[in-house]
Each structure stands twice: as C-alpha cells, then as structure tokens.
Motif scaffolding. Structure first.
Motif, PDB file in Angstrom:
ATOM      1  N   GLN A  63      22.994  -8.287  18.490  1.00 55.44           N
ATOM      2  CA  GLN A  63      22.334  -7.062  17.608  1.00 55.44           C
ATOM      3  C   GLN A  63      21.096  -6.923  18.088  1.00 55.44           C
ATOM      4  OE1 GLN A  63      23.605  -7.319  12.951  1.00 55.44           O
ATOM      5  NE2 GLN A  63      25.282  -7.993  13.734  1.00 55.44           N
ATOM      6  N   LEU A  65      17.089  -5.984  18.817  1.00 60.26           N
ATOM      7  CA  LEU A  65      16.112  -5.063  17.909  1.00 60.26           C
ATOM      8  C   LEU A  65      15.989  -4.009  19.086  1.00 60.26           C
ATOM      9  CD1 LEU A  65      14.325  -7.606  16.632  1.00 60.26           C
ATOM     10  CD2 LEU A  65      15.658  -6.509  15.281  1.00 60.26           C
ATOM     11  N   SER A  71       8.322  -6.381  17.351  1.00 60.82           N
ATOM     12  CA  SER A  71       9.160  -7.611  17.425  1.00 60.82           C
ATOM     13  C   SER A  71      10.274  -7.688  18.307  1.00 60.82           C
ATOM     14  CB  SER A  71      10.231  -7.599  15.844  1.00 60.82           C
ATOM     15  OG  SER A  71      11.081  -6.140  16.009  1.00 60.82           O
ATOM     16  N   ARG A  72      10.189  -7.200  19.269  1.00 59.34           N
ATOM     17  CA  ARG A  72      10.647  -6.987  20.734  1.00 59.34           C
ATOM     18  C   ARG A  72       9.883  -6.827  21.857  1.00 59.34           C
ATOM     19  NH1 ARG A  72      16.282  -5.260  22.632  1.00 59.34           N
ATOM     20  NH2 ARG A  72      15.813  -5.832  25.147  1.00 59.34           N
ATOM     21  N   ARG A  99      17.652 -10.042  10.041  1.00 57.48           N
ATOM     22  CA  ARG A  99      17.400  -8.936  11.459  1.00 57.48           C
ATOM     23  C   ARG A  99      17.027  -7.877  11.005  1.00 57.48           C
ATOM     24  NH1 ARG A  99      18.845  -4.262  13.947  1.00 57.48           N
ATOM     25  NH2 ARG A  99      19.193  -4.506  15.624  1.00 57.48           N
ATOM     26  N   SER A 100      17.389  -6.929  10.002  1.00 58.09           N
ATOM     27  CA  SER A 100      17.450  -5.234   9.806  1.00 58.09           C
ATOM     28  C   SER A 100      15.875  -5.736   9.047  1.00 58.09           C
ATOM     29  CB  SER A 100      17.503  -5.631   8.080  1.00 58.09           C
ATOM     30  OG  SER A 100      19.214  -5.067   8.425  1.00 58.09           O
ATOM     31  N   PHE A 102      13.179  -7.839  10.725  1.00 58.09           N
ATOM     32  CA  PHE A 102      12.816  -8.009  11.809  1.00 58.09           C
ATOM     33  C   PHE A 102      12.619  -6.310  12.827  1.00 58.09           C
ATOM     34  CE2 PHE A 102      13.832 -12.651  12.400  1.00 58.09           C
ATOM     35  CZ  PHE A 102      12.872 -12.821  12.519  1.00 58.09           C
ATOM     36  N   ALA A 103      13.844  -5.200  12.367  1.00 59.44           N
ATOM     37  CA  ALA A 103      13.496  -4.317  12.886  1.00 59.44           C
ATOM     38  C   ALA A 103      12.623  -3.374  12.259  1.00 59.44           C
ATOM     39  CB  ALA A 103      15.522  -3.593  12.912  1.00 59.44           C
ATOM     40  N   SER A 114       9.950 -11.831  14.922  1.00 57.62           N
ATOM     41  CA  SER A 114      11.619 -12.056  15.315  1.00 57.62           C
ATOM     42  C   SER A 114      11.251 -13.372  15.940  1.00 57.62           C
ATOM     43  CB  SER A 114      11.243 -11.634  16.628  1.00 57.62           C
ATOM     44  OG  SER A 114      10.619 -11.144  17.707  1.00 57.62           O
ATOM     45  N   CYS A 128      18.867 -11.437  18.029  1.00 57.53           N
ATOM     46  CA  CYS A 128      18.477 -10.189  18.134  1.00 57.53           C
ATOM     47  C   CYS A 128      17.577  -9.905  19.328  1.00 57.53           C
ATOM     48  CB  CYS A 128      17.565 -10.806  17.142  1.00 57.53           C
ATOM     49  SG  CYS A 128      18.249 -11.060  15.801  1.00 57.53           S
TER      50      CYS A 128
END
Length: 229
Positions: A63, A65, A71-72, A99-100, A102-103, A114, A128
């Motif tokens: 999943q 990002l 975050s990425r 995860r949400s 982080f996104a 992240s 992620c």
C-alpha cells in the motif's frame, strides 16, 4: 496621459534604472534557475542503490504512499545496515489508519513521518515505502536502515501476540534478504534516546526476549537453507 515632452526623460530614467538592476536581475535569474533545477532533479525517479526484492512475501500487502516531500521523498537509501523497530504511539489504531496518516501529510504538512512497514494489531503487514527508498522514521539513520512501525492496543506499548509474531517473521525475512543478524535490529530508542518502542524500552528483558526469538527464527531459516543445498 503624459505630454510628449516628458516621455524622453522618463525613458532615459528607465534605461539608467535598468543598468543599475542588471546585476540584481542576473542574480535573481541565477537563483530561480538553480531552484528550478533542484526541483527537477529532486523529482527525478529514484535510482535505487541497494538490492530490492523482485517480489514481496504474500503476507506483506503493498500500500505504497504517493511520492511527496512529507512522507515518501523518493530518495534512494545509501545502504541497509540495520532494522529499526518503532511503536506507533497511538493506542488502538490500525495499520490502515496509520498509513492514512502518513499519506495525509502530503496535504497537512504537519510533520515529516513514515515507515517502510506497518504491522497491525491482528498481524497484518503493510508496505508503505518501497525498500531501497528513504522513509522518515529513524532520524539520522533514515539513510541506511529499514523502519518498522508496530501498532499496539494500549498505552503500555506492548505488542499483541499477533503483531509480535508478524514482526518476528518480517524482521527475519529482512535479515535473510540483506544478510543481517539479530544484532543489527535496534530500537528507535537506540538511535535517538526516544521512548520508542515504549514497552521494549521500559522492559529491557522483553527486548532481549525478542532478540532471542529472532535468533531462533534465524537458526530455523538457516537450517532450512542448508537442507535445500
């Protein structure tokens, strides 16, 4: 409207002003060009510098990002010299919820955060950030360690049996792929002194037991590898 008699004087003044601004304009143009070049280079696809698996285990759900500054970043890691274990610090939250979060940092700009993997309360594992890319999780060790955030049901920070088992399996798989050992697995606390993962900082014996479990898993994996030769 100005009279025609005033226009030449105005133009001469403009030319003199233009001559005074030329060095400033040159500097401004240089700065703009440098910033534009930096932006383009930063957005170039990451050139991965470390080995990455062609396929992740079936129990690790991808999943990823979206690439963003918060975050990425899409920055290549320098190497993989260790694995850092964290706790999420939000009791009762799921892997999907974290995860949400982080996104969402791509829009909220709240902080930089992240992790490569999230381990959920029921043992689910989410990827992620791809291996080989930097995750914002372990301070000055972001560039050479893989980060794992683990969910926990309450403020003690102790992992559920399902999370614990999934963490052992995930870490052992990473150790095997990157040629690491249990000694290369550390806590966030060991990097920055932060109380993370809380339970395994406040209970050093629990961390020692975790590393013993990793050593036992490693022995089983290596015996299987030897038998397959």
């Amino acid at each position: 409207m100005e009279s025609t008699s005033r226009r030449p004087a105005h133009r001469r003044g403009g030319r003199r002003l233009g001559r005074r601004l030329r060095p400033v304009q040159a500097i401004c143009l240089f700065v703009i060009a440098a910033l534009a070049a930096a932006f383009v280079l930063r957005r170039k696809p990451t050139t991965i510098q470390v080995p990455v698996p062609e396929q992740y285990p079936a129990w690790a759900e991808e999943q990823l990002l979206p690439v963003n500054d918060w975050s990425r970043p899409g920055t290549a890691m320098d190497g993989v010299n260790g694995i850092v274990v964290h706790y999420v610090g939000n009791p009762g939250t799921s892997a999907g919820q974290n995860r949400s979060y982080f996104a969402g940092l791509a829009q909220s700009h709240e902080t930089y955060a992240s992790s490569h993997f999230l381990v959920g309360l029921e043992g689910e594992v989410l990827l992620c950030v791809p291996l080989g890319e930097v995750a914002y999780c372990s301070s000055d060790r972001n560039h050479d360690t893989i980060s794992i955030e683990v969910c926990h049901p309450d403020d003690t920070g102790e992992f559920t049996p399902e999370s614990y088992a999934a963490l052992v399996r995930l870490v052992d798989w990473l150790e095997g792929f990157y040629g690491l050992s249990p000694e290369d697995v550390i806590r966030h606390y060991d990097v920055t002194g932060k109380l993370c993962p809380r339970y395994y900082v406040e209970h050093p014996g629990a961390w020692e037991a975790f590393q013993k479990a990793l050593a036992e898993e490693e022995a089983v994996r290596k015996s299987g590898e030897d038998a397959a030769r």
